[in-house]
Design a protein around this motif. Structure first.
Motif, PDB file in Angstrom:
ATOM      1  N   LEU A 119       0.698  -0.995   0.178  1.00 25.91           N
ATOM      2  CA  LEU A 119       0.281   0.234  -0.310  1.00 25.91           C
ATOM      3  C   LEU A 119       1.085   1.624   0.170  1.00 25.91           C
ATOM      4  O   LEU A 119       0.588   2.041  -0.805  1.00 25.91           O
ATOM      5  CB  LEU A 119      -0.964   0.217   0.886  1.00 25.91           C
ATOM      6  N   ALA A 120       2.578   1.439   0.633  1.00 23.95           N
ATOM      7  CA  ALA A 120       2.987   2.491   1.103  1.00 23.95           C
ATOM      8  C   ALA A 120       3.294   2.412  -0.019  1.00 23.95           C
ATOM      9  O   ALA A 120       3.820   3.658  -1.060  1.00 23.95           O
ATOM     10  CB  ALA A 120       3.891   2.324   2.262  1.00 23.95           C
ATOM     11  N   TRP A 121       3.813   2.116  -0.911  1.00 23.50           N
ATOM     12  CA  TRP A 121       4.372   1.217  -2.516  1.00 23.50           C
ATOM     13  C   TRP A 121       3.482   2.070  -3.546  1.00 23.50           C
ATOM     14  O   TRP A 121       3.967   3.210  -4.506  1.00 23.50           O
ATOM     15  CB  TRP A 121       5.132   0.052  -2.598  1.00 23.50           C
ATOM     16  N   LEU A 122       2.786   1.621  -3.500  1.00 27.37           N
ATOM     17  CA  LEU A 122       1.547   2.687  -4.475  1.00 27.37           C
ATOM     18  C   LEU A 122       1.370   4.126  -3.767  1.00 27.37           C
ATOM     19  O   LEU A 122       1.479   4.615  -4.866  1.00 27.37           O
ATOM     20  CB  LEU A 122       0.154   1.352  -4.238  1.00 27.37           C
ATOM     21  N   ARG A 123       1.129   3.904  -2.472  1.00 29.87           N
ATOM     22  CA  ARG A 123       1.093   5.340  -2.969  1.00 29.87           C
ATOM     23  C   ARG A 123       2.028   6.446  -3.326  1.00 29.87           C
ATOM     24  O   ARG A 123       1.345   6.975  -3.851  1.00 29.87           O
ATOM     25  CB  ARG A 123       0.984   5.635  -0.790  1.00 29.87           C
ATOM     26  N   ARG A 124       3.124   5.830  -2.848  1.00 28.89           N
ATOM     27  CA  ARG A 124       4.271   6.660  -3.280  1.00 28.89           C
ATOM     28  C   ARG A 124       3.893   6.862  -4.922  1.00 28.89           C
ATOM     29  O   ARG A 124       4.655   8.139  -5.745  1.00 28.89           O
ATOM     30  CB  ARG A 124       5.142   5.694  -2.802  1.00 28.89           C
ATOM     31  N   ARG A 125       4.009   5.482  -5.450  1.00 29.82           N
ATOM     32  CA  ARG A 125       3.735   6.180  -6.636  1.00 29.82           C
ATOM     33  C   ARG A 125       2.939   6.711  -7.507  1.00 29.82           C
ATOM     34  O   ARG A 125       2.703   7.358  -8.909  1.00 29.82           O
ATOM     35  CB  ARG A 125       3.576   4.157  -7.502  1.00 29.82           C
ATOM     36  N   ASN A 126       2.303   6.308  -7.008  1.00 28.97           N
ATOM     37  CA  ASN A 126       0.435   7.462  -7.223  1.00 28.97           C
ATOM     38  C   ASN A 126       1.034   9.240  -7.239  1.00 28.97           C
ATOM     39  O   ASN A 126      -0.071   9.892  -8.481  1.00 28.97           O
ATOM     40  CB  ASN A 126      -0.940   6.859  -6.727  1.00 28.97           C
ATOM     41  N   LYS A 127       1.478   9.532  -6.241  1.00 33.84           N
ATOM     42  CA  LYS A 127       1.728  11.083  -6.169  1.00 33.84           C
ATOM     43  C   LYS A 127       2.588  12.076  -7.302  1.00 33.84           C
ATOM     44  O   LYS A 127       3.894  11.032  -7.702  1.00 33.84           O
ATOM     45  CB  LYS A 127       2.790  10.952  -4.950  1.00 33.84           C
ATOM     46  N   TYR A 134      10.051   6.734   7.346  1.00 32.25           N
ATOM     47  CA  TYR A 134      10.285   5.365   7.666  1.00 32.25           C
ATOM     48  C   TYR A 134       8.360   4.882   6.961  1.00 32.25           C
ATOM     49  O   TYR A 134       8.351   3.998   6.272  1.00 32.25           O
ATOM     50  CB  TYR A 134      10.436   4.701   9.002  1.00 32.25           C
ATOM     51  N   PHE A 135       7.567   5.559   7.674  1.00 23.73           N
ATOM     52  CA  PHE A 135       6.692   4.581   7.476  1.00 23.73           C
ATOM     53  C   PHE A 135       5.640   5.484   5.988  1.00 23.73           C
ATOM     54  O   PHE A 135       4.583   4.809   5.124  1.00 23.73           O
ATOM     55  CB  PHE A 135       5.504   4.783   8.154  1.00 23.73           C
ATOM     56  N   LEU A 136       6.212   6.256   5.570  1.00 24.35           N
ATOM     57  CA  LEU A 136       5.979   6.463   4.520  1.00 24.35           C
ATOM     58  C   LEU A 136       6.450   5.543   3.015  1.00 24.35           C
ATOM     59  O   LEU A 136       6.175   5.157   1.562  1.00 24.35           O
ATOM     60  CB  LEU A 136       5.564   7.695   3.723  1.00 24.35           C
ATOM     61  N   SER A 137       7.693   5.272   3.402  1.00 26.60           N
ATOM     62  CA  SER A 137       8.315   4.125   2.520  1.00 26.60           C
ATOM     63  C   SER A 137       7.806   3.009   2.352  1.00 26.60           C
ATOM     64  O   SER A 137       7.644   2.185   3.650  1.00 26.60           O
ATOM     65  CB  SER A 137       9.662   3.996   2.315  1.00 26.60           C
TER      66      SER A 137
END
Lengths: 474, 236
Positions: free
Chosen positions: A466-474, B15-18
Motif C-alpha cells: 500500500l505504501a509503495w502504491l501510494r508513493r507511485r501514484n503521487k 520510515y512509514f511512508l516508505s
C-alpha cells in the motif's frame, strides 16, 4: 605579495593550532565521559540489587538455602566441568551466581576439561558434566545430569539444582549422619514403597532412613528419632514399654495415628494418654476449612509453634485428610502439651465411622480440639530439655497425592528436624523449577500457526505494498 | 524538545511512508512468528524466554538496515550542511533520528504483542516476566540501533554504514558466544560486556539493576560518540 603569503601562513598556522587544541579537548572529553560510564558500570555491578519478579519466585533461593549459606564456616568452591555447549550452563550458572551473591564463602567456575586437562586430572575428573564441590580438604563429585529429572512432558525437564547443591554442601560440612527409624510390624505402610519422595527428602536433610521392628530388635543407640506412620494393629505391651523407656531416656517419637474404630489401639491410646495426649475415636469434619469442598480434608488452623513458624511466615497451608481429633490431657511431671494445629470452631469430631454422610450429632466430639499435639519437657533455665513427642491425627497428609500440597511436606520435615533437635533445618525448602504447559488441540495449533506465521507477516507485507502504491501514484 | 520532535517526526514519516520498513517488519514477524509457534508446539511451555532471545538475534540483521540511511544519506546528499547550520544542536539531531528508529522497532514489537495474547488464550502466562522480557528486548534493540546510528555517522555511503553496523553487531554476537564458552577471567570480562548475557536475566523475569544500567549506558555512550563524530565534522 610576500607580505600576504606570510600573513596567510600565520593565519593557517593559528587555525591548525586551534584545530589541534580542539581535537585534544574533544578527545579528552570523550575519554572522560567513557571512563565515567565504565567506572559507574563497574560500581553498579557490585552494589546494584537483583530482583526476582517471576510469579513463583523461581530464581530466589529458598529459606533453607539462605540458612545453609549464612551458616557456612568455611569456603566452598564449586567447579563445573562442562563442555562448551552444555545445555545447563544458563540454569546452573544462574543458580551458582545467586549462591555467590548470597554468600561470599561460595565461589564457582565453569571449566572445560578439554582445555584444562591438568585441573580436571587434579580433581579426578575424567569426563564432562561433573560438578566438584570442595571445602578444605574434602571434596565431592556430583554428576550434573542428576540435577535434572524428566518432567511430565516428553520434552520437559525439571531442574532441581538447588536441592542437589544443598545436599552436597551439607554432606561436606556436616560431621555425621543420624538414622531415622520407621516402625514396622503393625501394618504400617512400607515407607520406601509408599513415600519414596519423602525418603528422598529425608536423605537430602542428611538422615539415614531405615525401618525397625521392635519385636525383633531394640532401638539402636544413635537413633535420631522413631516414626510410627499409620499402624493398623496395636503394638504389644513390650513394644509400648520399649517406646516409653526410649522417650523417658530423652528419645524423640512421632506418631501419625489415623482414625479407627474404638478399641483398635488400646495400648497405644493408653501410652499417649500417659504422655498427655488424649486421642478420640473420630474423624474431623470441618465445613469451614474444607479443602476443595471436602470437609473431611480440613486445612489446619496453624497455631504458633516452632513447628509451624516457617509455614506461617510463608503463608503455607497444611491439609489433613481423614484426621482424628485429639486433646491435651495431663502431661507427666515436668512436661507440657502444646497445640500445633487445630480446626475452625465449626468443626466436629464425627464418631460415626461407617462412611455415612457426616452430621454434627450430640455424641460427636465438639471443638476446641487439635489435630497435632507436641509434648515437650518444660523449659529449665531457658534451655529446652528432652524428650519430645509429636502426635498427629492422620498419616494421610504425607501420602504422595497430598504431600505436594503447599506446606505438607515442609511440615513433616520440619517436625522431624524439630524432634531430632536440628532446629536450624526447620524452614521452607526449595521447589523444583517446573515450566507451565499448555495443551493445544490441532485446531488451536492451526490458529496459532496461521496467526503468527501467516496473518501477521502478510498483513505487514500488504501495508508495504500500500505504501509503495501510494508513493507511485503521487 | 520541539526541535528534537521536528527531526523525529520527519524521520518517522520517512520510515512509514516508505514500503521498506513494512517489508523489514514482515520478515521480522515471519521469523519471530515461526520461532514462537515452533517453540510452543515443541515444548508446550507458557513462556517466551527463548522467543525474546530469538527476536534480538534477528534484529542484529535488521537494525543496520533501519539505521544505515539516517546520517550517511544526509551527508551524501549534502543536506547535512543544512542540518548542521540550522538552529539545532548536533545532540538534538542525533537523538531525534535515533528515537525515530526506536519508534519503528517498537512498532515491530507492538505487533508481537499477539504472542502473549495467544499464551493467555490457552494458559496463564506470567505477565510480569513477559513485561521484563519485552523491556530487555527493547533495551537490546535500542543498543543495536545506537550501533547503527554511530556507523551511519562515520561514512557518506549507506552501504558502507550498513556493512559497518552489521560487522560490529556480528562481533557482539561473537562476544556473546565467547562469553558462554570461555573460562576464568576472560569469561568474566566477556560476560560483563556481552549485550545478550546482560539481557538474559530480563528475559527470565529477573531484574538486575546493574544490567539495566549497562544496557542504557551502552546506548547512551554510543549516541554520545555519534555526537562527537558529527561535532568533529562541524569544526574540522
Amino acid at each position: 605579495m610576500a607580505e600576504d603569503t606570510k600573513r596567510n601562513g600565520r593565519d593557517g598556522g593559528a587555525a591548525a593550532r586551534r584545530r589541534v587544541r580542539r581535537g585534544i579537548t574533544e578527545a579528552g572529553l570523550t575519554f572522560l565521559v567513557l571512563a565515567c560510564l565504565i567506572l559507574t558500570n563497574v560500581a553498579a555491578a557490585r552494589v546494584a540489587p537483583v530482583i526476582d519478579l517471576t510469579r513463583d519466585k523461581l530464581y530466589t533461593l529458598s529459606s533453607q538455602t539462605e540458612q545453609l549459606l549464612s551458616g557456612l564456616e568455611s569456603d566452598v568452591q564449586v567447579l563445573v566441568f562442562a563442555g562448551q555447549d552444555a545445555f545447563y550452563r544458563q540454569d546452573l550458572g544462574g543458580l551458582l551466581a545467586e549462591y555467590r551473591r548470597t554468600s561470599p564463602r561460595i565461589s564457582y567456575e565453569f571449566v572445560d576439561p578439554s582445555l584444562e586437562p591438568a585441573l580436571a586430572q587434579a580433581h579426578g575428573v575424567t569426563q564432562t558434566d561433573i560438578m566438584v564441590i570442595i571445602t578444605g580438604e574434602r571434596k565431592r563429585q556430583v554428576p550434573v545430569l542428576l540435577l535434572f529429572a524428566p518432567g511430565d512432558h516428553p520434552d520437559g525437564i525439571k531442574f532441581s539444582g538447588e536441592q542437589a547443591l544443598n545436599l552436597a554442601i551439607l554432606e561436606l560440612t556436616r560431621e555425621h549422619v543420624r538414622p531415622v527409624l520407621f516402625l514396622v510390624g503393625h501394618g504400617e505402610p512400607d515407607p520406601f514403597e509408599e513415600f519414596p519422595a519423602l525418603i528422598e527428602a529425608l536423605r537430602r536433610e542428611l538422615y539415614r532412613v531405615d525401618s525397625l521392628n521392635l519385636a525383633r530388635k531394640p532401638i539402636p543407640e544413635d537413633t535420631a528419632l522413631i516414626i510410627m506412620v499409620g499402624p493398623h494393629q496395636d503394638p504389644s505391651p513390650a513394644e509400648i514399654e520399649a517406646l516409653d523407656g526410649w522417650l523417658r531416656s530423652g528419645g524423640r517419637l512421632m506418631i501419625l495415628l489415623d482414625p479407627a474404630p474404638p478399641g483398635t489401639f488400646p495400648q497405644l491410646v493408653q501410652f499417649l494418654a500417659r504422655w498427655g495426649v488424649e486421642v478420640h475415636d473420630d474423624v474431623v469434619v470441618d465445613p469451614e476449612r474444607a479443602l476443595f469442598m471436602d470437609p473431611m480434608t480440613p486445612v489446619a488452623r496453624l497455631d504458633w509453634h516452632p513447628l509451624t513458624e516457617a509455614l506461617i511466615a510463608r503463608d503455607l497451608l497444611v491439609a489433613m485428610p481423614r484426621s482424628r481429633s485429639m486433646a491435651a490431657g495431663s502431661a507427666p511431671d515436668g512436661h507440657e502439651v502444646q497445640t500445633v494445629f487445630g480446626t475452625s470452631e465449626a468443626a466436629w469430631g464425627e464418631r460415626d465411622l461407617t462412611g455415612a454422610e457426616p452430621k454434627n450429632d450430640p455424641q460427636d466430639v465438639q471443638p476446641p480440639f487439635s489435630m497435632a499435639l507436641a509434648v515437650v519437657a518444660k523449659q529449665q533455665d531457658g534451655e529446652s530439655v528432652e524428650p519430645r513427642l509429636l502426635a498427629v491425627g492422620s498419616s494421610g497428609f504425607i501420602h504422595p497425592s497430598v504431600a505436594e500440597f503447599q506446606g505438607n511436606t515442609d511440615f513433616f520435615l520440619n517436625a522431624l528436624n524439630w524432634l531430632a533437635g536440628e532446629e536450624q533445618q526447620m524452614t521452607v525448602r526449595p521447589k523444583q523449577r517446573i515450566y507451565q504447559r499448555v495443551f493445544l488441540t490441532p485446531q488451536d495449533a492451526r490458529f496459532v500457526f496461521n496467526t503468527t506465521v501467516i496473518a501477521l507477516p502478510l498483513g505487514s507485507f500488504a501495508l508495504g505494498i500500500l505504501a509503495w502504491l501510494r508513493r507511485r501514484n503521487k | 524538545m520541539t526541535k528534537v520532535w521536528a527531526v523525529y517526526w520527519r524521520e518517522v514519516q520517512a520510515y512509514f511512508l516508505s514500503p521498506v520498513a513494512y517489508v523489514f517488519m514482515a520478515v521480522f514477524l515471519l521469523l519471530t512468528g515461526w520461532f514462537f509457534a515452533a517453540r510452543l508446539f515443541a515444548t508446550q511451555y507458557i513462556e517466551m524466554q527463548v522467543v525474546f532471545a530469538n527476536m534480538t538475534f534477528m534484529f542484529v540483521f535488521i537494525a543496520p538496515l533501519l539505521t544505515m540511511r539516517l546520517l550517511a544519506e544526509e551527508r551524501r546528499m549534502g543536506t547535512d550542511e543544512f542540518l548542521l547550520t540550522a538552529p539545532l544542536t548536533v545532540g538534538q539531531i542525533v537523538v531525534g533520528k535515533f528515537l525515530a528508529a526506536v519508534t519503528v522497532y517498537l512498532a515491530f514489537l507492538a505487533v508481537t504483542g499477539v504472542y502473549p495474547w495467544l499464551l493467555y488464550r490457552y494458559g496463564f502466562p506470567d505477565w510480569v516476566t513477559i513485561g521484563t522480557g519485552y523491556l530487555g528486548v527493547i533495551l537490546v534493540g535500542a543498543a543495536y540501533l545506537a550501533v547503527g546510528v554511530l556507523a551511519s555517522s562515520l561514512t557518506n555511503s549507506q552501504m558502507v554504514a550498513g556493512l559497518l553496523g552489521f560487522g560490529v553487531l556480528l562481533l557482539s554476537l561473537v562476544v556473546d558466544r565467547a562469553a558462554v564458552v570461555s573460562t576464568g577471567l576472560l569469561a568474566k570480562v566477556l560476560q560483563a560486556i556481552s549485550i545478550s548475557a546482560r539481557a538474559n536475566g530480563l528475559y527470565m523475569g529477573v531484574l538486575n539493576v546493574a544490567d539495566l544500567f549497562y544496557l542504557i549506558s551502552f546506548t547512551g555512550g554510543l549516541l554520545f560518540l555519534t555526537v562527537r563524530v558529527m561535532e568533529r565534522r562541524r569544526w574540522l
